[in-house]
Every structure is written in C-alpha cells, then in structure tokens.
Design an enzyme around this catalytic site. Structure first.
Site, PDB file in Angstrom:
ATOM      1  N   GLU A  88      53.127  77.143  36.411  1.00  0.00           N
ATOM      2  CA  GLU A  88      54.260  77.984  36.014  1.00  0.00           C
ATOM      3  C   GLU A  88      53.980  79.477  36.097  1.00  0.00           C
ATOM      4  O   GLU A  88      54.729  80.279  35.517  1.00  0.00           O
ATOM      5  CB  GLU A  88      54.775  77.611  34.617  1.00  0.00           C
ATOM      6  CG  GLU A  88      55.461  76.246  34.558  1.00  0.00           C
ATOM      7  CD  GLU A  88      56.857  76.204  35.177  1.00  0.00           C
ATOM      8  OE1 GLU A  88      57.393  77.265  35.532  1.00  0.00           O
ATOM      9  OE2 GLU A  88      57.405  75.081  35.306  1.00  0.00           O
ATOM     10  N   ASP A 114      53.660  79.048  29.723  1.00  0.00           N
ATOM     11  CA  ASP A 114      54.463  79.241  28.517  1.00  0.00           C
ATOM     12  C   ASP A 114      53.869  78.591  27.273  1.00  0.00           C
ATOM     13  O   ASP A 114      54.430  78.702  26.180  1.00  0.00           O
ATOM     14  CB  ASP A 114      55.920  78.817  28.729  1.00  0.00           C
ATOM     15  CG  ASP A 114      56.121  77.321  28.899  1.00  0.00           C
ATOM     16  OD1 ASP A 114      55.284  76.529  28.435  1.00  0.00           O
ATOM     17  OD2 ASP A 114      57.144  76.938  29.498  1.00  0.00           O
ATOM     18  N   ASP A 167      51.609  73.257  26.522  1.00  0.00           N
ATOM     19  CA  ASP A 167      52.919  73.628  27.040  1.00  0.00           C
ATOM     20  C   ASP A 167      53.854  73.887  25.872  1.00  0.00           C
ATOM     21  O   ASP A 167      53.689  73.287  24.798  1.00  0.00           O
ATOM     22  CB  ASP A 167      53.446  72.467  27.899  1.00  0.00           C
ATOM     23  CG  ASP A 167      54.579  72.840  28.842  1.00  0.00           C
ATOM     24  OD1 ASP A 167      55.332  73.773  28.525  1.00  0.00           O
ATOM     25  OD2 ASP A 167      54.721  72.182  29.886  1.00  0.00           O
ATOM     26  N   HIS A 210      55.841  73.310  36.964  1.00  0.00           N
ATOM     27  CA  HIS A 210      55.232  72.134  36.346  1.00  0.00           C
ATOM     28  C   HIS A 210      55.728  70.819  36.926  1.00  0.00           C
ATOM     29  O   HIS A 210      55.195  69.751  36.582  1.00  0.00           O
ATOM     30  CB  HIS A 210      55.423  72.144  34.829  1.00  0.00           C
ATOM     31  CG  HIS A 210      54.196  71.714  34.087  1.00  0.00           C
ATOM     32  ND1 HIS A 210      53.962  72.032  32.763  1.00  0.00           N
ATOM     33  CD2 HIS A 210      53.112  70.987  34.464  1.00  0.00           C
ATOM     34  CE1 HIS A 210      52.805  71.532  32.375  1.00  0.00           C
ATOM     35  NE2 HIS A 210      52.273  70.879  33.394  1.00  0.00           N
ATOM     36  N   HIS A 224      61.199  70.532  36.769  1.00  0.00           N
ATOM     37  CA  HIS A 224      59.929  70.760  36.074  1.00  0.00           C
ATOM     38  C   HIS A 224      59.980  70.196  34.658  1.00  0.00           C
ATOM     39  O   HIS A 224      58.983  70.259  33.937  1.00  0.00           O
ATOM     40  CB  HIS A 224      59.547  72.244  36.076  1.00  0.00           C
ATOM     41  CG  HIS A 224      60.480  73.150  35.337  1.00  0.00           C
ATOM     42  ND1 HIS A 224      60.170  74.462  35.059  1.00  0.00           N
ATOM     43  CD2 HIS A 224      61.720  72.961  34.824  1.00  0.00           C
ATOM     44  CE1 HIS A 224      61.163  75.039  34.410  1.00  0.00           C
ATOM     45  NE2 HIS A 224      62.104  74.155  34.252  1.00  0.00           N
ATOM     46  N   ASP A 262      50.277  75.142  31.032  1.00  0.00           N
ATOM     47  CA  ASP A 262      51.484  75.855  31.432  1.00  0.00           C
ATOM     48  C   ASP A 262      51.402  77.270  30.861  1.00  0.00           C
ATOM     49  O   ASP A 262      51.019  77.457  29.699  1.00  0.00           O
ATOM     50  CB  ASP A 262      52.708  75.115  30.882  1.00  0.00           C
ATOM     51  CG  ASP A 262      54.025  75.627  31.412  1.00  0.00           C
ATOM     52  OD1 ASP A 262      54.255  76.853  31.362  1.00  0.00           O
ATOM     53  OD2 ASP A 262      54.847  74.805  31.856  1.00  0.00           O
ATOM     54  N   HIS A 292      56.892  73.001  26.248  1.00  0.00           N
ATOM     55  CA  HIS A 292      57.846  71.918  26.468  1.00  0.00           C
ATOM     56  C   HIS A 292      57.112  70.610  26.757  1.00  0.00           C
ATOM     57  O   HIS A 292      56.062  70.622  27.411  1.00  0.00           O
ATOM     58  CB  HIS A 292      58.756  72.237  27.665  1.00  0.00           C
ATOM     59  CG  HIS A 292      59.379  73.594  27.616  1.00  0.00           C
ATOM     60  ND1 HIS A 292      58.734  74.713  28.120  1.00  0.00           N
ATOM     61  CD2 HIS A 292      60.579  74.015  27.140  1.00  0.00           C
ATOM     62  CE1 HIS A 292      59.526  75.767  27.940  1.00  0.00           C
ATOM     63  NE2 HIS A 292      60.637  75.367  27.351  1.00  0.00           N
ATOM     64  N   ASP A 306      58.327  68.208  28.727  1.00  0.00           N
ATOM     65  CA  ASP A 306      58.680  67.760  30.087  1.00  0.00           C
ATOM     66  C   ASP A 306      58.818  66.247  30.127  1.00  0.00           C
ATOM     67  O   ASP A 306      58.308  65.564  31.017  1.00  0.00           O
ATOM     68  CB  ASP A 306      57.637  68.247  31.108  1.00  0.00           C
ATOM     69  CG  ASP A 306      57.608  69.763  31.233  1.00  0.00           C
ATOM     70  OD1 ASP A 306      58.540  70.409  30.722  1.00  0.00           O
ATOM     71  OD2 ASP A 306      56.667  70.293  31.823  1.00  0.00           O
TER      72      ASP A 306
END
Length: 309
Positions: A274, A231, A126, A99, A143, A229, A128, A130
C-alpha cells in the site's frame, strides 16, 4: 534473525485500490534503499524485478460494483506462482503495490508450507482486516478481499478457484485493526480470527499479545508470513497511503513489533504493501517502511545512527 537469502519481488499493482499511485511502490522501495539496507545486515539479496500479471480473461461475478476483476485474478495467479518459486530459494519479500497482492502472496506461501506438511500462520499488520468476499464488498475495491480469499471463504466462484491450501483462520493474528465493515466483523467472529485492535493494544500492550501468538507459531513448528500495510502506521508518520486511518501504530510500537518477531526467528515470508509514492512526502513513508523491514530482518535499536537536520 540469522543470515538468509531474501528474494525481492516487485508487484506494481494498483487495480485493487480506488486511486492510482501504488504501481510506483516497488520502485519507491528500491529508491529508498531497501536492497542495500537488507544486504548490509549480511543477507544475500536477490531482486527479481517487477512482475507482470497473467491473463484474467473470463473472470466474472454477479456483484456489479467490482472493479478490475480480471486484472485482480491475473495478478493473483502471477504473484502466487512467483512466490512459490521464490520460497523454494529463500524468503520472498513481496513489495507493492496495493494489498490485493496478498491474495497471491498468501496462497503461494500457504501452498509451499502445505505441500511440506507445515502449518502456516499470518501476522497481519493493517488498519483493515481485508475480510470481504466478492459478494460482500460494497466499494468494489479488491484490496479489501485477499484475506477472505486466502482462507477459502465462499463468494469467489466464477473469478478464482478455491486455494489448494486454505489458511486456517485460527492461525491468523491481526494487529492494529481500527476500520472494520459490518460484514467483515461478522465473518471474523465466525471464523475465529484473532483480532488485536488498537483498543486491545492500548489496554494490554503489544508485547504480551504478540508473544502469545508467536509462542503458538513456535509450538506448532509453523511457517510465519508477515504482511505490513502502510496504514497500520499512524498517518502522521506514514502519509504515503490512500487509506489513512487515524490512531495507528507509532514509530516505536512498529519497531518493537519488528524486533520481537525478528528475535523469534520464525519469519518465512514478508509483504510490504500500500505504499503510494504519489501521496508521500519526500519519500518519508518509503524510508520508514524500509527501516521497518530491516528491523524485521535483524537490525537493532543499538545499530541506529543519530540523525541531524
């Protein structure tokens, strides 16, 4: 979604994460049939191959934990320039790669919109946010910084120039968030980013949260970038990622988001990030991400064939 020209850009970036394998992501998407699947929907699809990074020589920062900073800078510049060029021809579909690539894709798409006087919005799917800067990251994995950089936050001096068209944090909707560091939590609140974590999704439902954001994009006449992403998804259905976080989106939730966004007709750019084929199981994550991309680009539930095992 109406028929469009889609420009696929492979970004074999793995320097932003703490483990190898994401550099194989673009070719795994191709092996999963991304190009023909998009073409079958009636879109014109051009695969521009895999990028190589520019030179990031000379990039420096005082934080001693940062990993692969020159490489991150070189990738950011190369991806930004490639996205601006692709946006002039159609919808960039940036396939990665970790990412950290979003530092380039976000700033490139934001610059294209800004130069034309169009507001720029981001749907960030996502686990996260980021939203670290080079100063606040304690892992050094880059990332975790692209969104903060694209919004023009400080802390990148000496490594990257401030974006020409920083993203207004109030034009960002993050969905599926469930792993946030303390420094990110403070920054997100201070900047006014809309964060729909998994508790909010469970309590209010995806549809009203998403439609509220899409209505805002439509009312502003804005460009919409979608960044997905792996995840974001629950690891039980998408194991091919190095940063699994339990409790992610289900197959049905993810496809619902894609179809609602597709119905809006607002999408002007896309990231698929990712994917780590080294951690995948017989390509199941690559196939699922490809399926989500086709949902975003116009495939419908009624179009899905029965699977036999």
């Amino acid at each position: 979604m109406d028929q469009q020209k889609l420009i696929v850009i492979g970004t074999p970036v793995q320097e932003g994460t703490g483990r190898p394998g994401c550099n194989m992501g673009p070719d795994a998407f191709r092996a999963a049939g991304l190009i023909p699947a998009l073409a079958e929907l009636g879109h014109q699809v051009e695969d521009r191959g895999n990028l190589v990074p520019s030179s990031g020589e000379g990039a420096h920062h005082a934080n001693p934990v940062l990993k692969f900073l020159p490489e991150f800078v070189g990738w950011t510049h190369a991806i930004r320039d490639a996205v601006i060029a692709a946006r002039a021809d159609g919808i960039p579909v940036v396939v990665g790669g970790d990412h950290s690539l979003a530092a380039g894709s976000l700033t490139g798409n934001a610059a294209y919109a800004g130069e034309r006087g169009r507001p720029f919005f981001v749907l960030w799917l996502d686990a996260h946010p980021d939203f670290h800067t080079l100063e606040t990251t304690t892992s050094g994995n880059l990332h975790g910084v692209p969104m903060a950089y694209a919004c023009g936050l400080g802390g990148f001096e000496g490594a990257l120039e401030k974006p020409a068209y920083p993203i207004d944090p109030k034009n960002i909707c993050m969905m599926g968030i469930r792993s946030v560091d303390p420094a990110e939590r403070v920054a997100l609140a201070a900047q006014g980013v809309t964060v729909c974590d998994m508790r909010m999704i469970d309590e209010e439902g995806i549809v009203p949260l998403l439609k509220r954001f899409l209505d805002k994009v439509k009312a502003a006449g804005g460009d919409l970038h979608v960044s997905i992403d792996v995840d974001f998804l629950d690891p039980t259905i998408a194991p091919g990622v190095g940063t699994t976080v339990p409790g992610g989106a289900t197959f049905r939730e993810a496809h619902l988001i894609m179809e609602i966004v597709s119905d809006s007709g607002l999408v002007t750019s896309l990231d698929l990030v990712e994917l780590n084929p080294f951690l995948d199981e017989r390509g199941r994550t690559a196939i699922l991400m490809t399926d989500l991309a086709t949902s975003l680009m116009g495939k419908r539930v009624m179009d899905r064939p029965t699977q036999t095992y």
